[in-house]
Structure formats: C-alpha cells, structure tokens
Write a protein that holds these residues in place. Structure first.
Motif, PDB file in Angstrom:
ATOM      1  N   GLU A  83       0.789  -1.229   0.000  1.00 23.48           N
ATOM      2  CA  GLU A  83       0.000   0.000   0.000  1.00 23.48           C
ATOM      3  C   GLU A  83       0.825   1.284   0.000  1.00 23.48           C
ATOM      4  N   THR A  84       2.135   1.207  -0.198  1.00 27.94           N
ATOM      5  CA  THR A  84       2.932   2.429  -0.176  1.00 27.94           C
ATOM      6  C   THR A  84       4.150   2.256  -1.049  1.00 27.94           C
ATOM      7  N   VAL A 134      -0.436  -3.290   9.297  1.00 29.10           N
ATOM      8  CA  VAL A 134       0.091  -2.137   8.566  1.00 29.10           C
ATOM      9  C   VAL A 134      -0.624  -1.980   7.219  1.00 29.10           C
ATOM     10  N   GLU A 135      -0.783  -3.092   6.503  1.00 31.83           N
ATOM     11  CA  GLU A 135      -1.452  -3.024   5.197  1.00 31.83           C
ATOM     12  C   GLU A 135      -2.898  -2.551   5.351  1.00 31.83           C
ATOM     13  N   ASP A 136      -3.587  -3.026   6.387  1.00 32.39           N
ATOM     14  CA  ASP A 136      -4.971  -2.601   6.626  1.00 32.39           C
ATOM     15  C   ASP A 136      -5.066  -1.088   6.788  1.00 32.39           C
ATOM     16  N   LEU A 195       2.691   0.316  13.489  1.00 28.88           N
ATOM     17  CA  LEU A 195       4.120   0.528  13.244  1.00 28.88           C
ATOM     18  C   LEU A 195       4.940   0.485  14.528  1.00 28.88           C
ATOM     19  N   GLY A 196       4.285   0.294  15.652  1.00 32.84           N
ATOM     20  CA  GLY A 196       5.026   0.233  16.906  1.00 32.84           C
ATOM     21  C   GLY A 196       5.162   1.570  17.593  1.00 32.84           C
ATOM     22  N   GLY A 197       4.445   2.609  17.128  1.00 31.79           N
ATOM     23  CA  GLY A 197       4.464   3.893  17.793  1.00 31.79           C
ATOM     24  C   GLY A 197       5.109   4.996  16.989  1.00 31.79           C
ATOM     25  N   VAL A 209       0.500 -11.082  11.397  1.00 30.11           N
ATOM     26  CA  VAL A 209      -0.476 -10.105  11.883  1.00 30.11           C
ATOM     27  C   VAL A 209       0.097  -8.692  11.792  1.00 30.11           C
ATOM     28  N   ALA A 210       1.397  -8.545  12.068  1.00 33.91           N
ATOM     29  CA  ALA A 210       2.015  -7.218  11.992  1.00 33.91           C
ATOM     30  C   ALA A 210       1.934  -6.661  10.577  1.00 33.91           C
ATOM     31  N   PHE A 211       2.270  -7.482   9.588  1.00 33.99           N
ATOM     32  CA  PHE A 211       2.173  -7.022   8.207  1.00 33.99           C
ATOM     33  C   PHE A 211       0.723  -6.722   7.826  1.00 33.99           C
TER      34      PHE A 211
END
Length: 462
Positions: free
Chosen positions: A39-40, A380-382, A457-459, A375-377
C-alpha cells in the motif's frame, strides 16, 4: 572401585553432551518478508527487530492539549500498564533467582545435639557445634547457564509486552478521545439539522392550514424531525459511553470523570512520504514473540541437560565440642571438603517427557512468532489501505459539501428574489448539513486509521 565407576561415567556424559544441540529455527517455518508494503512506496521495507528504539510522544502530532494530558495520565494510572509493569518486575526477580543458582552458596549454622553414646548403656551426651558451609554446583553441561538465558529472555519478553501494553493503552486513549471529539462536532451539526427540520415543519403546517398542500406533507416533515431528534439522543448515548471508557483508561471512576464539550476536532496528522522502514521493527509484540521463541529454545537445552550428571562441590568448617566452654578452642575445630556427582538411571521416562514437552513448547513458540509477524504485516497493510481510500473519500465528500453549500447559497438568492419557496431553501440547507455531517464522519475515520497505523508501526513514524 568408586573411581573406576565415576570417571567412565563422566566421560560418557561429556561425550553425550557434545552430541546434543538446541533445535534450529527453520527459516522455511517463518513467513516470507516482502520487499515492500503493497500500500505504499518501496521505501517501506521490513528489517530486524529494533523494539528498543524511542517512539517519542506521537500523540502530540494531533496538537490537542487535553489528549496529551489524558495519554500521560493513562501511562501512569492505567491498570493494564500497572499489571504489565508488575509482570516485568516478577520476570526480573526470576532472572536474579536463576543467576543466583550459578553462584556459590554460603551459610552459617549452629546447633546442639543430645544423643545416646554407643556402648554407654544409654547414657546421653551433648554435642555443641558452630560453623560455616559453602556449596557450588559446577555447570558442566550448561543447564544453569541455559536456565539463566531463558529467564533473561523471559524478562526481555515481559519488557516488550510492557511496551506493547503502553502503546495499546495510548492508542485506545487517542482513538476514544478523537471519537468523542468527532461526536461533539456531529452533535452540533445534528442540532442545526433538527432546527432546520423544525423550520420546515412550521412552514409545512402553515401551508396545510392554508390549504396549499395535503396533510401527508406535514406528516412526512414530523417524521423527519422525530427521526433526527432520535439520532441526536443516540449521539448523546454514544458520547456518554466514550467518556466512561476514557475514565477506565486513565484509571478513574466514571462517576467523577468528564470531558468538556468542544465543537472542533483536532487536526489530522499527515503520514510523511518515504517513512524509513525501521519503524516497523519497533513493534513490541513481535519482539516479545521472538524473545519467547528464544527462551523456549533455551529451555530445550535445560531439559536435555537432565540426562547428564550433576556435580556439586561442598566445604564445611567450624568447631564442635561436648562442652560449650571448649567450643572455640583450637582442638575443637572441624572441617570437611566433598564432591557429589549424581546421575539418575531409571526415572520411568520423566526426563524424556521433559525434553518432548520443551520441544513442543518450542514448536508452539515458533508458530506463535510466525503468526505475530503475519499479523504485523496485515495490520500495517490494513491501515495504509484505509488511509489511502479514506483520503479519496474525503476529497469526494469535500466536493459534495462545496456543491451543497453552493446550492444553499443559490437557493437563498433565488428565495430573496421570490423565485423559489422557503421550503426549497430549507431542503438545500438540510442537504448541506447532511453532507457536512458525513464529512465529519470521514475525518473521524481518518483519525482512527491514523492512530491505528501508529500502533501497527510500533508507535509513530519519527
């Protein structure tokens, strides 16, 4: 005879120790790392964990003093953060306990023993003693060092989970507060809409009384007014629930907590282009999963070490005498040095079961880590997809608001010149208010997605 038995046993144990190894982390069991987020732009890439990097006060990007105050209060008083901090303190205490097992143990002792002397016809004798004892377990096969390593990784995992809890609470506070602010703005628009419907109803009732239109038009106007008033009450209920949720997040009773009404919403931070990929590596939940995986791997080594002998060295020194007055004389001295090696031979399969259990824990931790990375990926994509599509929706909604405002202005001009009725002007005003309310809802969704991206993104991204 004893020496002939012990040394071959020790040599065999050393040979077996050289044949054992910890399970390897199979790269094929981990998710493939994409070169860039879908997405980027390609500068968003995934790298090694870096959860220790500072995150900064990301919530200040919304330029709202009340939000900053609530986030800081939650970081100090939130119950979930306090529980996670206590769990971290517990893990660090267990680490110190594991490290203490690798150090010599020294203690003092004193005692008095009354017993019958052998061959003395049951005559009693007293022995008074005082001394010191030293013991040390030699870590021949790495059992203690691996247990300490596992405890250290557990503490690191708990530290990452504390960071994750803080980030979760901060994001919850921000999202709840921003939702409350959006509802305040929406309530103001709905209030204007209710007033517009009341004006429409009054005009319609006058025209019914004059015989210009049928009663059906008045009934429809009443329905529209009642429906909009019901929406206003629903927004009141939602605001009360959000305010109560904020109270829990900042650690206060809901009965004594309130947030003043404000009609304006905080500005929307812009995600800068080309944010460095290192920000994703700061996700504390991924770091915690990796530490748990490494700890499970170390515990496999602890379980394997149960097959090998334990070697303990002991030393004692002190004094012993049947008379207290002679206790500290040089002739009353006593000492001892010893070494004890123990190796279970038959245990009914207990050690093998321990190794199998540790390997199963390792497999579960590996699967858990894989899932956490996926889940992390996904997170972020969501959020990136949501922000991209909401930006398009916001632009379309802004055009709708502009067109509705232009229609209201034209209707007002035509009404002043007697070209249209007041009812048409009121219809144009209601249409504009409806579009403005939808624009507020889109902006609220953008704010929620922005906070969601910060959390994914972890903050933050600075």
């Amino acid at each position: 005879m004893t020496h002939r038995f012990v040394f071959p046993t020790l040599a065999l144990a050393l040979l077996l120790a050289g044949c054992t190894s910890l399970p390897a982390i199979d790269p094929a069991a981990l998710p493939a790392t994409p070169a860039a987020f879908k997405e980027t732009d390609p500068r968003w890439t995934a790298i090694a964990p870096a959860e220790a990097q500072p995150r900064g006060e990301w919530w200040k990007a919304f330029a709202d003093a009340r939000l900053a105050e609530l986030v800081e209060r939650a970081g100090r008083d939130n119950a979930s953060v306090q529980v996670a901090a206590a769990r971290l303190a517990q893990a660090r205490a267990l680490l110190r306990d594991a490290q203490a097992s690798q150090s010599p143990q020294i203690g003092l002792n004193a005692g008095a023993l009354r017993q019958a002397e052998p061959g003395a016809g049951g005559r009693g004798a007293t022995l008074v003693s005082a001394g010191a004892a030293l013991s040390y377990e030699v870590d021949l096969f790495g059992r203690l060092s691996r247990a300490s390593e596992a405890a250290s990784l557990d503490a690191r995992s708990r530290e990452a989970l504390l960071q994750s809890t803080r980030l979760l609470v901060q994001a919850d506070v921000a999202q709840t507060y921003l939702a409350l602010r959006a509802i305040d703005t929406e309530r103001a628009i709905v209030g204007d809409t209710v007033e517009a419907y009341r004006n429409t109803l009054r005009l319609t009732e006058r025209r019914v009384q004059a015989g210009d239109i049928a009663e059906l038009d008045a009934a429809r106007a009443r329905s529209d007014l009642a429906s909009t008033e019901a929406e206003a009450f629903a927004l009141e209920r939602q605001r009360a629930q959000l305010e109560h949720a904020l109270a829990v997040l900042v650690g206060e009773p809901a009965s004594g907590f309130s947030v003043a009404v404000a009609a304006d919403t905080p500005p929307l931070p812009q995600v800068p282009a080309g944010v460095p990929s290192t920000v994703l590596a700061r996700r504390p939940d991924v770091a915690a999963a990796m530490s748990q995986l490494q700890a499970a791997r170390a515990r496999v080594g602890v379980a394997q070490a149960a097959w090998f002998p334990n070697l303990s060295l002991t030393a004692t020194g002190g004094v012993a005498s049947p008379e207290v007055s002679d206790l500290f004389k040089w002739s009353a001295r006593t000492w001892g040095i010893g070494a004890l090696m123990s190796l279970p031979l038959l245990d009914g399969g207990r050690r093998e079961a321990g190794v199998q259990s540790a390997r199963a824990d390792f497999d579960a931790a590996l699967a858990s880590y894989r899932e956490q990375v996926l889940v992390a990926f996904k997170d972020v994509e969501d959020e990136l997809a949501a922000l991209r599509l909401l930006e398009d929706q916001s632009q379309a909604q802004a055009r709708a608001v502009d067109s509705a405002a232009r229609a209201t202005a034209l209707s007002a001009s035509r009404y002043r010149n007697g070209l249209v009725s007041q009812l048409e002007l009121l219809d144009a005003q209601r249409s504009e208010l409806r579009n403005r309310r939808q624009a507020v809802q889109v902006k609220a969704a953008q704010q929620q997605a922005t906070v969601g991206l910060i959390r994914a993104l972890g903050g933050g991204w600075s």
